[in-house]
Design a protein around this motif. Structure first.
Motif, mmCIF file in Angstrom:
data_model
loop_
_atom_site.group_PDB
_atom_site.id
_atom_site.type_symbol
_atom_site.label_atom_id
_atom_site.label_comp_id
_atom_site.label_asym_id
_atom_site.label_seq_id
_atom_site.Cartn_x
_atom_site.Cartn_y
_atom_site.Cartn_z
ATOM 1 N N MET A 37 -2.337 -13.133 2.542
ATOM 2 C CA MET A 37 -2.722 -12.204 3.602
ATOM 3 C C MET A 37 -2.816 -10.789 3.066
ATOM 4 S SD MET A 37 -0.339 -13.290 6.770
ATOM 5 C CE MET A 37 -0.282 -14.933 7.396
ATOM 6 N N SER A 38 -3.695 -10.024 3.679
ATOM 7 C CA SER A 38 -3.785 -8.603 3.356
ATOM 8 C C SER A 38 -4.134 -7.838 4.623
ATOM 9 C CB SER A 38 -4.836 -8.342 2.274
ATOM 10 O OG SER A 38 -6.128 -8.571 2.781
ATOM 11 N N LEU A 39 -3.841 -6.575 4.617
ATOM 12 C CA LEU A 39 -4.148 -5.714 5.755
ATOM 13 C C LEU A 39 -5.168 -4.673 5.323
ATOM 14 C CD1 LEU A 39 -0.545 -5.119 7.088
ATOM 15 C CD2 LEU A 39 -2.317 -6.469 8.175
ATOM 16 N N GLY A 40 -6.325 -4.716 5.901
ATOM 17 C CA GLY A 40 -7.347 -3.713 5.614
ATOM 18 C C GLY A 40 -7.748 -3.662 4.151
ATOM 19 N N GLY A 41 -7.823 -4.809 3.479
ATOM 20 C CA GLY A 41 -8.248 -4.841 2.087
ATOM 21 C C GLY A 41 -7.142 -4.554 1.088
ATOM 22 N N LEU A 42 -5.929 -4.405 1.549
ATOM 23 C CA LEU A 42 -4.789 -4.171 0.654
ATOM 24 C C LEU A 42 -4.519 -5.428 -0.164
ATOM 25 C CD1 LEU A 42 -2.587 -2.000 0.064
ATOM 26 C CD2 LEU A 42 -1.176 -3.157 1.744
ATOM 27 N N ASP A 43 -4.086 -5.256 -1.365
ATOM 28 C CA ASP A 43 -3.782 -6.388 -2.236
ATOM 29 C C ASP A 43 -2.710 -7.270 -1.594
ATOM 30 O OD1 ASP A 43 -3.680 -7.987 -4.525
ATOM 31 O OD2 ASP A 43 -2.130 -6.739 -5.445
ATOM 32 N N PRO A 44 -2.894 -8.598 -1.575
ATOM 33 C CA PRO A 44 -1.885 -9.483 -0.975
ATOM 34 C C PRO A 44 -0.512 -9.359 -1.629
ATOM 35 C CG PRO A 44 -3.936 -10.674 -1.256
ATOM 36 C CD PRO A 44 -4.104 -9.336 -1.929
ATOM 37 N N ALA A 45 -0.449 -9.075 -2.917
ATOM 38 C CA ALA A 45 0.849 -8.897 -3.576
ATOM 39 C C ALA A 45 1.560 -7.649 -3.031
ATOM 40 C CB ALA A 45 0.671 -8.789 -5.083
ATOM 41 N N ALA A 46 0.776 -6.604 -2.750
ATOM 42 C CA ALA A 46 1.373 -5.388 -2.190
ATOM 43 C C ALA A 46 1.880 -5.642 -0.765
ATOM 44 C CB ALA A 46 0.362 -4.249 -2.189
ATOM 45 N N THR A 47 1.166 -6.454 -0.006
ATOM 46 C CA THR A 47 1.610 -6.808 1.343
ATOM 47 C C THR A 47 2.905 -7.604 1.286
ATOM 48 O OG1 THR A 47 -0.714 -6.894 2.006
ATOM 49 C CG2 THR A 47 0.879 -7.828 3.518
ATOM 50 N N HIS A 48 2.974 -8.533 0.351
ATOM 51 C CA HIS A 48 4.188 -9.334 0.156
ATOM 52 C C HIS A 48 5.368 -8.441 -0.225
ATOM 53 C CE1 HIS A 48 6.805 -11.731 -2.620
ATOM 54 N NE2 HIS A 48 6.842 -12.502 -1.550
ATOM 55 N N THR A 49 5.144 -7.553 -1.177
ATOM 56 C CA THR A 49 6.193 -6.637 -1.625
ATOM 57 C C THR A 49 6.612 -5.688 -0.502
ATOM 58 O OG1 THR A 49 5.288 -6.748 -3.855
ATOM 59 C CG2 THR A 49 6.813 -4.949 -3.390
ATOM 60 N N GLY A 50 5.654 -5.211 0.267
ATOM 61 C CA GLY A 50 5.965 -4.314 1.377
ATOM 62 C C GLY A 50 6.791 -4.996 2.453
ATOM 63 N N THR A 51 6.512 -6.281 2.694
ATOM 64 C CA THR A 51 7.298 -7.017 3.684
ATOM 65 C C THR A 51 8.745 -7.162 3.226
ATOM 66 O OG1 THR A 51 5.309 -8.206 4.320
ATOM 67 C CG2 THR A 51 7.394 -9.139 5.029
ATOM 68 N N TRP A 52 8.918 -7.465 1.949
ATOM 69 C CA TRP A 52 10.277 -7.540 1.404
ATOM 70 C C TRP A 52 10.975 -6.183 1.481
ATOM 71 C CZ3 TRP A 52 13.879 -10.840 0.525
ATOM 72 C CH2 TRP A 52 13.579 -12.165 0.247
ATOM 73 N N ALA A 53 10.254 -5.133 1.115
ATOM 74 C CA ALA A 53 10.854 -3.789 1.122
ATOM 75 C C ALA A 53 11.277 -3.386 2.533
ATOM 76 C CB ALA A 53 9.870 -2.778 0.549
ATOM 77 N N LEU A 54 10.424 -3.695 3.515
ATOM 78 C CA LEU A 54 10.774 -3.381 4.901
ATOM 79 C C LEU A 54 12.013 -4.142 5.342
ATOM 80 C CD1 LEU A 54 10.105 -2.007 7.612
ATOM 81 C CD2 LEU A 54 8.729 -4.017 8.148
ATOM 82 N N GLY A 55 12.112 -5.412 4.946
ATOM 83 C CA GLY A 55 13.281 -6.207 5.316
ATOM 84 C C GLY A 55 14.556 -5.663 4.704
ATOM 85 N N ILE A 56 14.497 -5.322 3.436
ATOM 86 C CA ILE A 56 15.688 -4.802 2.763
ATOM 87 C C ILE A 56 16.077 -3.438 3.328
ATOM 88 C CG2 ILE A 56 16.557 -3.970 0.546
ATOM 89 C CD1 ILE A 56 14.901 -6.279 -0.727
#
Length: 147
Positions: A37-56
């Motif tokens: 998954m990506s949001l607005g063309g964002l790299d899927p790896a960055a979306t994955h990392t951002g989700t983890w960062a938000l959780g932590i």
């Protein structure tokens, strides 16, 4: 008044909620990665990392709020300005998430979030400025009576 038990229960609930929030974000991060998954063309790896960062970050913030409530309960004094600001922010987040939870997740999650919101607000109100001033007046009266 039962200020100390309220603050300690608030700290316990927030401390138990912190790993739950991290776990929910871990599940979301897993889905984001598995489905690319990506949001607005964002790299899927960055979306994955951002989700983890938000959780932590969310878990750490809840743990910090739990620490503020725990210290207030142990000392039986109101938190400082920064501590009160953290608790107010935590209460605001629980209120907003509770409003969203009714439509997205159901009434059970809403009830839990509003219950935690109530505990946080009750902790803030129990250790209000008036309560602190009346305690100091009682201590002064007891000290002058003992002298």
């Amino acid at each position: 008044m039962a200020r100390r038990p309220i603050a300690l229960v608030t700290a316990l609930v927030l401390l138990l909620e912190a790993p739950g929030v991290v776990a929910v974000n871990a599940v979301m991060a897993r889905f984001v990665k598995a489905q690319s998954m990506s949001l607005g063309g964002l790299d899927p790896a960055a979306t994955h990392t951002g989700t983890w960062a938000l959780g932590i970050a969310s878990g750490a913030a809840l743990a910090l709020c739990a620490l503020v409530a725990l210290v207030a309960g142990i000392r039986d004094r109101r938190p400082g300005r920064l501590g009160r600001t953290l608790l107010v922010g935590c209460a605001l987040a629980h209120g907003l998430l509770g409003a969203l939870a009714v439509a997205l997740l159901g009434w059970g999650v809403f009830a839990f979030l509003v219950g935690v919101l109530g505990l946080i607000v009750l902790t803030l109100v129990a250790y209000g400025k008036e309560a602190e001033e009346s305690e100091s007046e009682e201590e002064r009266g007891a000290a002058s009576a003992a002298a």
